[in-house]
Motif scaffolding. Sequence first.
Motif, PDB file in Angstrom:
ATOM      1  N   LYS A   1       0.826  -1.014  -0.288  1.00 21.45           N
ATOM      2  CA  LYS A   1       0.335   0.005  -0.347  1.00 21.45           C
ATOM      3  C   LYS A   1       0.968   1.557   0.143  1.00 21.45           C
ATOM      4  O   LYS A   1       1.945   1.023   0.034  1.00 21.45           O
ATOM      5  CB  LYS A   1      -0.535  -0.224   1.444  1.00 21.45           C
ATOM      6  CG  LYS A   1      -1.287  -1.305   1.521  1.00 21.45           C
ATOM      7  CD  LYS A   1      -2.894  -1.924   0.350  1.00 21.45           C
ATOM      8  CE  LYS A   1      -2.748  -2.731   0.759  1.00 21.45           C
ATOM      9  NZ  LYS A   1      -4.388  -2.967  -0.570  1.00 21.45           N
ATOM     10  N   ILE A   2       0.433   2.706   0.130  1.00 17.54           N
ATOM     11  CA  ILE A   2       1.140   3.680  -0.333  1.00 17.54           C
ATOM     12  C   ILE A   2       0.673   4.143   0.611  1.00 17.54           C
ATOM     13  O   ILE A   2      -0.095   4.770   0.979  1.00 17.54           O
ATOM     14  CB  ILE A   2       0.524   4.201  -1.255  1.00 17.54           C
ATOM     15  CG1 ILE A   2       1.150   3.768  -2.696  1.00 17.54           C
ATOM     16  CG2 ILE A   2       1.245   5.723  -1.572  1.00 17.54           C
ATOM     17  CD1 ILE A   2       0.126   4.184  -4.489  1.00 17.54           C
ATOM     18  N   SER A   3       1.596   4.816   2.056  1.00 19.69           N
ATOM     19  CA  SER A   3       1.481   5.369   2.418  1.00 19.69           C
ATOM     20  C   SER A   3       1.799   7.131   2.288  1.00 19.69           C
ATOM     21  O   SER A   3       2.716   7.595   1.951  1.00 19.69           O
ATOM     22  CB  SER A   3       2.792   5.581   3.265  1.00 19.69           C
ATOM     23  OG  SER A   3       3.027   3.755   3.893  1.00 19.69           O
ATOM     24  N   VAL A   4       0.965   7.644   3.300  1.00 18.60           N
ATOM     25  CA  VAL A   4       0.651   9.603   2.773  1.00 18.60           C
ATOM     26  C   VAL A   4       0.676  10.083   4.239  1.00 18.60           C
ATOM     27  O   VAL A   4      -0.126   9.411   5.307  1.00 18.60           O
ATOM     28  CB  VAL A   4      -0.490   9.877   1.914  1.00 18.60           C
ATOM     29  CG1 VAL A   4      -0.939  10.983   2.299  1.00 18.60           C
ATOM     30  CG2 VAL A   4      -0.289   8.383   0.750  1.00 18.60           C
ATOM     31  N   VAL A   5       1.449  11.495   4.141  1.00 15.35           N
ATOM     32  CA  VAL A   5       1.133  11.695   5.108  1.00 15.35           C
ATOM     33  C   VAL A   5       0.493  13.017   5.314  1.00 15.35           C
ATOM     34  O   VAL A   5       0.415  13.501   3.853  1.00 15.35           O
ATOM     35  CB  VAL A   5       2.582  12.148   6.270  1.00 15.35           C
ATOM     36  CG1 VAL A   5       3.218  13.144   4.822  1.00 15.35           C
ATOM     37  CG2 VAL A   5       2.031  13.449   7.054  1.00 15.35           C
TER      38      VAL A   5
END
Length: 300
Positions: free
Chosen positions: A156-160
């Motif tokens: 999955k793609i981590s996002v802040v």
Amino acid sequence: MDLFKGMNILSFTDKFKTDEDCKDYLYEIRWASGFICPKCGSGKEHHSSDKYVKRCSKCYTQTSVTSGTMFHKVKFGLRKAFYIMFIMSTSTKSCSAKYFSKSLTINYKAALLFTKKVRIVMESSGNYPLQGKVEVDETVIGGEEEGKPGRSHGNKISVVVAVEKTPDEDGIKRAYAMPITNYSNIELGKIFEKHVGAEAEVKTDEWTGYKPLSEKGWNIIQEKSKGGENFELLHRFIMGLKSWIRGIYHHISAKHMQGYLDEYCYRFNRHCFKENAFHKLTMRMLASTHITYRQILTST
């Protein structure tokens, strides 16, 4: 100049009935203060039989109303390009390149290239950092993976995400998001460096990755997350972002994630003045340098 304002699709189509209407609009924006040659800087021009082409009297360079901009070599006409921009800047959910391809009967690759161009100009300049009460948290785009709790994310793609609350703290004024490769202070610090003002009062959860950022000058207050209850507005924004991606695009590659985040934040940050969103986007498209499909695919 008669600027287009509003979100009414009928008013939009009434104003831009032909490609010539679109060219007239671009002409008024690009040469509002007179012609300036993009090659030599001269302000003098030769007479041209084509209204939409200027010829420099000094270096003889010919410049069309679209040349060198993000409208350069649009293969399906300006009217359809304007429609794509209108939907991407004013609608709540926008549309995918596949939808534009089918509904406007244009080549999918051409539609994909143009929507990516629009997202490029939607990127924030970083000149107006978040101020006041700010909240920051991380999330994973694509949903949770079974058996992998917490910050484990697999493929999955981590996002802040960072949001600036309204003065009464009842809503969100502005928001920005960035993909990250891990949850270290170096990766988390990127959104602080670009989008969070030094005077902002930032609230985060108790993740250790935020602690070193306090030593770098940011005023960070860490608070244990109570199932998201004490970060309600931030989590509401994150849920809206995830729902938009699932509903429109289903899947986004990590390589192009920033562009989609920029699109969502661009539209969200202008929710109070969407009437001017299309015009402002048009100005950005004219001010930006032309980019090819190959350049977009090879960019990181």
